[in-house]
Design a protein around this motif. Structure first.
Motif, mmCIF file in Angstrom:
data_model
loop_
_atom_site.group_PDB
_atom_site.id
_atom_site.type_symbol
_atom_site.label_atom_id
_atom_site.label_comp_id
_atom_site.label_asym_id
_atom_site.label_seq_id
_atom_site.Cartn_x
_atom_site.Cartn_y
_atom_site.Cartn_z
ATOM 1 N N LYS A 132 0.821 -1.213 0.000
ATOM 2 C CA LYS A 132 0.000 0.000 0.000
ATOM 3 C C LYS A 132 0.855 1.264 0.000
ATOM 4 C CE LYS A 132 -3.671 -2.173 2.652
ATOM 5 N NZ LYS A 132 -4.356 -2.193 3.950
ATOM 6 N N GLY A 133 2.180 1.107 0.048
ATOM 7 C CA GLY A 133 3.075 2.248 0.160
ATOM 8 C C GLY A 133 3.777 2.586 -1.138
ATOM 9 N N PHE A 134 4.679 3.537 -1.036
ATOM 10 C CA PHE A 134 5.403 4.030 -2.202
ATOM 11 C C PHE A 134 6.823 4.369 -1.791
ATOM 12 C CE2 PHE A 134 6.815 7.469 -5.020
ATOM 13 C CZ PHE A 134 6.636 6.861 -6.250
ATOM 14 N N VAL A 135 7.781 4.022 -2.668
ATOM 15 C CA VAL A 135 9.196 4.313 -2.440
ATOM 16 C C VAL A 135 9.751 5.006 -3.674
ATOM 17 C CG1 VAL A 135 11.456 3.298 -1.987
ATOM 18 C CG2 VAL A 135 9.434 2.279 -0.967
ATOM 19 N N LEU A 136 10.416 6.120 -3.459
ATOM 20 C CA LEU A 136 11.165 6.788 -4.519
ATOM 21 C C LEU A 136 12.626 6.704 -4.117
ATOM 22 C CD1 LEU A 136 10.738 8.404 -7.173
ATOM 23 C CD2 LEU A 136 10.990 10.475 -5.794
ATOM 24 N N ILE A 137 13.414 5.996 -4.942
ATOM 25 C CA ILE A 137 14.823 5.752 -4.631
ATOM 26 C C ILE A 137 15.678 6.537 -5.620
ATOM 27 C CG2 ILE A 137 16.613 3.995 -4.360
ATOM 28 C CD1 ILE A 137 14.164 1.973 -4.168
ATOM 29 N N VAL A 138 16.660 7.259 -5.110
ATOM 30 C CA VAL A 138 17.595 8.018 -5.932
ATOM 31 C C VAL A 138 18.978 7.421 -5.704
ATOM 32 C CG1 VAL A 138 18.561 10.294 -6.427
ATOM 33 C CG2 VAL A 138 16.169 10.093 -5.664
ATOM 34 N N ALA A 139 19.642 7.018 -6.781
ATOM 35 C CA ALA A 139 20.930 6.329 -6.694
ATOM 36 C C ALA A 139 22.104 7.304 -6.656
ATOM 37 C CB ALA A 139 21.083 5.356 -7.864
ATOM 38 N N ASP A 140 21.935 8.391 -5.931
ATOM 39 C CA ASP A 140 22.985 9.384 -5.746
ATOM 40 C C ASP A 140 22.548 10.289 -4.599
ATOM 41 O OD1 ASP A 140 25.558 10.494 -7.100
ATOM 42 O OD2 ASP A 140 24.339 12.273 -6.726
ATOM 43 N N ALA A 141 23.499 10.831 -3.852
ATOM 44 C CA ALA A 141 23.156 11.725 -2.747
ATOM 45 C C ALA A 141 23.816 13.094 -2.893
ATOM 46 C CB ALA A 141 23.549 11.088 -1.417
ATOM 47 N N ALA A 142 24.423 13.378 -4.037
ATOM 48 C CA ALA A 142 25.124 14.652 -4.230
ATOM 49 C C ALA A 142 24.176 15.844 -4.108
ATOM 50 C CB ALA A 142 25.819 14.675 -5.590
ATOM 51 N N LEU A 143 22.920 15.659 -4.428
ATOM 52 C CA LEU A 143 21.934 16.740 -4.327
ATOM 53 C C LEU A 143 21.867 17.283 -2.903
ATOM 54 C CD1 LEU A 143 19.634 18.326 -5.724
ATOM 55 C CD2 LEU A 143 18.110 16.473 -5.071
ATOM 56 N N LEU A 144 22.168 16.458 -1.922
ATOM 57 C CA LEU A 144 22.073 16.853 -0.522
ATOM 58 C C LEU A 144 23.371 17.420 0.032
ATOM 59 C CD1 LEU A 144 20.127 13.730 0.743
ATOM 60 C CD2 LEU A 144 19.204 15.930 0.015
ATOM 61 N N GLY A 145 24.450 17.319 -0.715
ATOM 62 C CA GLY A 145 25.755 17.732 -0.199
ATOM 63 C C GLY A 145 26.169 19.104 -0.682
ATOM 64 N N PRO A 146 27.177 19.669 -0.046
ATOM 65 C CA PRO A 146 27.650 21.004 -0.406
ATOM 66 C C PRO A 146 28.382 21.064 -1.736
ATOM 67 C CG PRO A 146 29.079 20.039 1.243
ATOM 68 C CD PRO A 146 27.922 19.089 1.057
ATOM 69 N N SER A 147 28.840 19.927 -2.244
ATOM 70 C CA SER A 147 29.649 19.947 -3.461
ATOM 71 C C SER A 147 28.817 19.797 -4.731
ATOM 72 C CB SER A 147 30.701 18.835 -3.395
ATOM 73 O OG SER A 147 30.054 17.580 -3.331
ATOM 74 N N ALA A 148 27.506 19.902 -4.625
ATOM 75 C CA ALA A 148 26.660 19.699 -5.790
ATOM 76 C C ALA A 148 26.556 20.934 -6.672
ATOM 77 C CB ALA A 148 25.264 19.250 -5.347
ATOM 78 N N GLY A 149 27.316 21.969 -6.392
ATOM 79 C CA GLY A 149 27.330 23.130 -7.259
ATOM 80 C C GLY A 149 26.687 24.345 -6.622
ATOM 81 N N PRO A 150 26.872 25.478 -7.265
ATOM 82 C CA PRO A 150 26.417 26.742 -6.684
ATOM 83 C C PRO A 150 24.924 27.024 -6.877
ATOM 84 C CG PRO A 150 27.523 27.141 -8.764
ATOM 85 C CD PRO A 150 27.627 25.666 -8.484
ATOM 86 N N ASP A 151 24.240 26.293 -7.703
ATOM 87 C CA ASP A 151 22.834 26.572 -7.986
ATOM 88 C C ASP A 151 21.931 26.078 -6.854
ATOM 89 O OD1 ASP A 151 20.390 27.155 -9.092
ATOM 90 O OD2 ASP A 151 20.476 25.598 -10.616
ATOM 91 N N VAL A 152 21.935 26.814 -5.747
ATOM 92 C CA VAL A 152 21.169 26.418 -4.571
ATOM 93 C C VAL A 152 19.673 26.399 -4.884
ATOM 94 C CG1 VAL A 152 20.589 27.053 -2.194
ATOM 95 C CG2 VAL A 152 22.941 27.248 -3.001
#
Length: 169
Positions: A132-152
């Motif tokens: 009955k549930g839902f999972v969205l899995i992302v195979a990377d975590a760079a979006l959450l880190g400081p090194s993902a670029g300047p486009d905040v």
């Protein structure tokens, strides 16, 4: 950004997820077998999960080695993903991704894998109905880190969109 419209609660364990609303797990430590069972039961009962699982985390942490707040360099979520009919591999091409990634992984269905699971962006994302549930899995975590670029602002938009997709009830 995660706190916009949400009340965040940090968890040390997933043994008792009952009563939780939506759940975001980012680069978790290896889960104990009982935590895998509890998480699976929670999702199958109607829980919604956004999971960032990066097989090769490239961003640096300001937490020291051994600090439980430090994200794992490699994520070990194979047992729960395999139970859901998915595998997470290393090394895919990062060109054309919808948000910043660094050495992203690749999600793929296992033989006889999930019937109600959509693999997107050449394996970067898996959107799966589990029970009955839902999972969205992302195979990377760079979006959450400081090194993902300047486009905040762009990163915030991307994270907001992932949360919207994961937590639509």
């Amino acid at each position: 950004m995660l706190e916009e419209g949400h009340r965040l609660v940090a968890l040390d364990t997933l043994l008792h997820p009952q009563g939780l609303g939506d759940l975001v797990i980012a680069q978790p430590r290896p889960l104990e077998p009982a935590e895998n069972v509890a998480l699976d039961g929670w999702v199958r009962g109607g829980g919604h999960l956004l999971l960032f699982a990066d097989p090769l985390l490239t961003s640096e942490s300001h937490f020291a080695l051994g600090d439980p707040r430090r994200p794992a360099d490699t994520v070990l979520v194979g047992p729960i993903l395999a139970h859901w009919g998915l595998a997470l591999g290393e090394g895919r091409e990062s060109a054309g991704t919808p948000f910043p990634v660094e050495a992203p992984g690749e999600l793929a269905p296992l033989p006889g894998g999930p019937r109600d699971c959509r693999i997107e962006q050449a394996g970067l994302i898996a959107a799966c109905h589990i029970g009955k549930g839902f999972v969205l899995i992302v195979a990377d975590a760079a979006l959450l880190g400081p090194s993902a670029g300047p486009d905040v602002a762009g990163r915030a938009r991307s994270l907001r969109e992932l949360m919207r997709r994961a937590f639509v009830h």
